[in-house]
Design a protein around this motif. Sequence first.
Motif, PDB file in Angstrom:
ATOM      1  N   PHE A  38      15.566 -45.903  42.307  1.00 42.96           N
ATOM      2  CA  PHE A  38      14.193 -45.772  42.777  1.00 42.96           C
ATOM      3  C   PHE A  38      13.305 -45.196  41.682  1.00 42.96           C
ATOM      4  O   PHE A  38      13.640 -44.210  41.049  1.00 42.96           O
ATOM      5  N   LEU A  39      12.190 -45.831  41.456  1.00 43.86           N
ATOM      6  CA  LEU A  39      11.180 -45.316  40.535  1.00 43.86           C
ATOM      7  C   LEU A  39       9.961 -44.915  41.353  1.00 43.86           C
ATOM      8  O   LEU A  39       9.544 -45.653  42.243  1.00 43.86           O
ATOM      9  N   PRO A  40       9.379 -43.758  41.060  1.00 40.95           N
ATOM     10  CA  PRO A  40       8.173 -43.353  41.802  1.00 40.95           C
ATOM     11  C   PRO A  40       7.083 -44.417  41.671  1.00 40.95           C
ATOM     12  O   PRO A  40       6.884 -44.989  40.606  1.00 40.95           O
ATOM     13  N   GLN A  41       6.389 -44.648  42.751  1.00 34.67           N
ATOM     14  CA  GLN A  41       5.378 -45.696  42.793  1.00 34.67           C
ATOM     15  C   GLN A  41       3.981 -45.131  42.515  1.00 34.67           C
ATOM     16  O   GLN A  41       3.666 -44.002  42.886  1.00 34.67           O
ATOM     17  N   TYR A  42       3.151 -45.959  41.881  1.00 30.95           N
ATOM     18  CA  TYR A  42       1.779 -45.585  41.525  1.00 30.95           C
ATOM     19  C   TYR A  42       0.818 -46.673  41.974  1.00 30.95           C
ATOM     20  O   TYR A  42       1.115 -47.862  41.865  1.00 30.95           O
ATOM     21  N   LYS A  43      -0.346 -46.228  42.454  1.00 33.96           N
ATOM     22  CA  LYS A  43      -1.421 -47.145  42.820  1.00 33.96           C
ATOM     23  C   LYS A  43      -2.193 -47.502  41.558  1.00 33.96           C
ATOM     24  O   LYS A  43      -2.480 -46.638  40.734  1.00 33.96           O
ATOM     25  N   VAL A  44      -2.548 -48.775  41.429  1.00 34.00           N
ATOM     26  CA  VAL A  44      -3.413 -49.233  40.347  1.00 34.00           C
ATOM     27  C   VAL A  44      -4.776 -49.498  40.985  1.00 34.00           C
ATOM     28  O   VAL A  44      -4.903 -50.376  41.844  1.00 34.00           O
ATOM     29  N   LEU A  45      -5.765 -48.709  40.581  1.00 33.03           N
ATOM     30  CA  LEU A  45      -7.082 -48.736  41.214  1.00 33.03           C
ATOM     31  C   LEU A  45      -8.136 -49.312  40.281  1.00 33.03           C
ATOM     32  O   LEU A  45      -8.307 -48.855  39.151  1.00 33.03           O
ATOM     33  N   LEU A  46      -8.860 -50.310  40.779  1.00 31.63           N
ATOM     34  CA  LEU A  46      -9.964 -50.925  40.046  1.00 31.63           C
ATOM     35  C   LEU A  46     -11.254 -50.224  40.439  1.00 31.63           C
ATOM     36  O   LEU A  46     -11.548 -50.073  41.627  1.00 31.63           O
ATOM     37  N   HIS A  47     -12.028 -49.791  39.434  1.00 31.46           N
ATOM     38  CA  HIS A  47     -13.289 -49.093  39.696  1.00 31.46           C
ATOM     39  C   HIS A  47     -14.470 -50.003  39.395  1.00 31.46           C
ATOM     40  O   HIS A  47     -14.443 -50.787  38.445  1.00 31.46           O
ATOM     41  N   ASN A  48     -15.503 -49.861  40.203  1.00 30.87           N
ATOM     42  CA  ASN A  48     -16.736 -50.611  39.987  1.00 30.87           C
ATOM     43  C   ASN A  48     -17.454 -50.071  38.753  1.00 30.87           C
ATOM     44  O   ASN A  48     -17.357 -48.893  38.420  1.00 30.87           O
ATOM     45  N   ASP A  49     -18.131 -50.953  38.061  1.00 33.99           N
ATOM     46  CA  ASP A  49     -19.005 -50.540  36.965  1.00 33.99           C
ATOM     47  C   ASP A  49     -20.261 -51.388  37.002  1.00 33.99           C
ATOM     48  O   ASP A  49     -20.325 -52.385  37.706  1.00 33.99           O
ATOM     49  N   GLU A  50     -21.253 -50.982  36.273  1.00 32.69           N
ATOM     50  CA  GLU A  50     -22.524 -51.703  36.247  1.00 32.69           C
ATOM     51  C   GLU A  50     -22.616 -52.628  35.043  1.00 32.69           C
ATOM     52  O   GLU A  50     -23.675 -53.179  34.773  1.00 32.69           O
ATOM     53  N   VAL A  51     -21.506 -52.807  34.319  1.00 29.65           N
ATOM     54  CA  VAL A  51     -21.517 -53.583  33.083  1.00 29.65           C
ATOM     55  C   VAL A  51     -21.006 -55.003  33.298  1.00 29.65           C
ATOM     56  O   VAL A  51     -21.621 -55.972  32.852  1.00 29.65           O
ATOM     57  N   ASN A  52     -19.893 -55.146  33.967  1.00 30.09           N
ATOM     58  CA  ASN A  52     -19.242 -56.452  34.104  1.00 30.09           C
ATOM     59  C   ASN A  52     -19.746 -57.212  35.315  1.00 30.09           C
ATOM     60  O   ASN A  52     -19.939 -56.633  36.395  1.00 30.09           O
TER      61      ASN A  52
END
Length: 115
Positions: A38-52
């Motif tokens: 078992f490997l500890p799990q991590y959330k991958v979070l996408l953040h909003n920006d005003e550039v793209n």
Amino acid sequence: MAREHADQFEFDDGDSSAFTESPQTGLKESPNPNKVDFLPQYKVLLHNDEVNDVEHVVLSILKVTTLSLADAKEKMWEAHCTGVSLLLVTHRERAELYIDQFRTYGLTVTIEPAD
């Protein structure tokens, strides 16, 4: 020759009963080669920006992940409307790789423990 290098693959973790020596290679093998610790799990979070723009974000998600077009659009809109979107959950090393990959496309992605 294989026998000479076999020693470098044998690790003594105090439980030698968990491994058996393979008659073909002479190397010690786990009795269940498909078992993954078992490997500890991590959330991958996408953040909003005003550039793209939204199209760039969706195309970047498609290039970096295995998400479908519909899922990529959904994740992009969620980040756009709420500020952040959960892209996926994976182990830490892969999550860190996602950070680097998204950074190359100019997107902001962070990780946090999934707990």
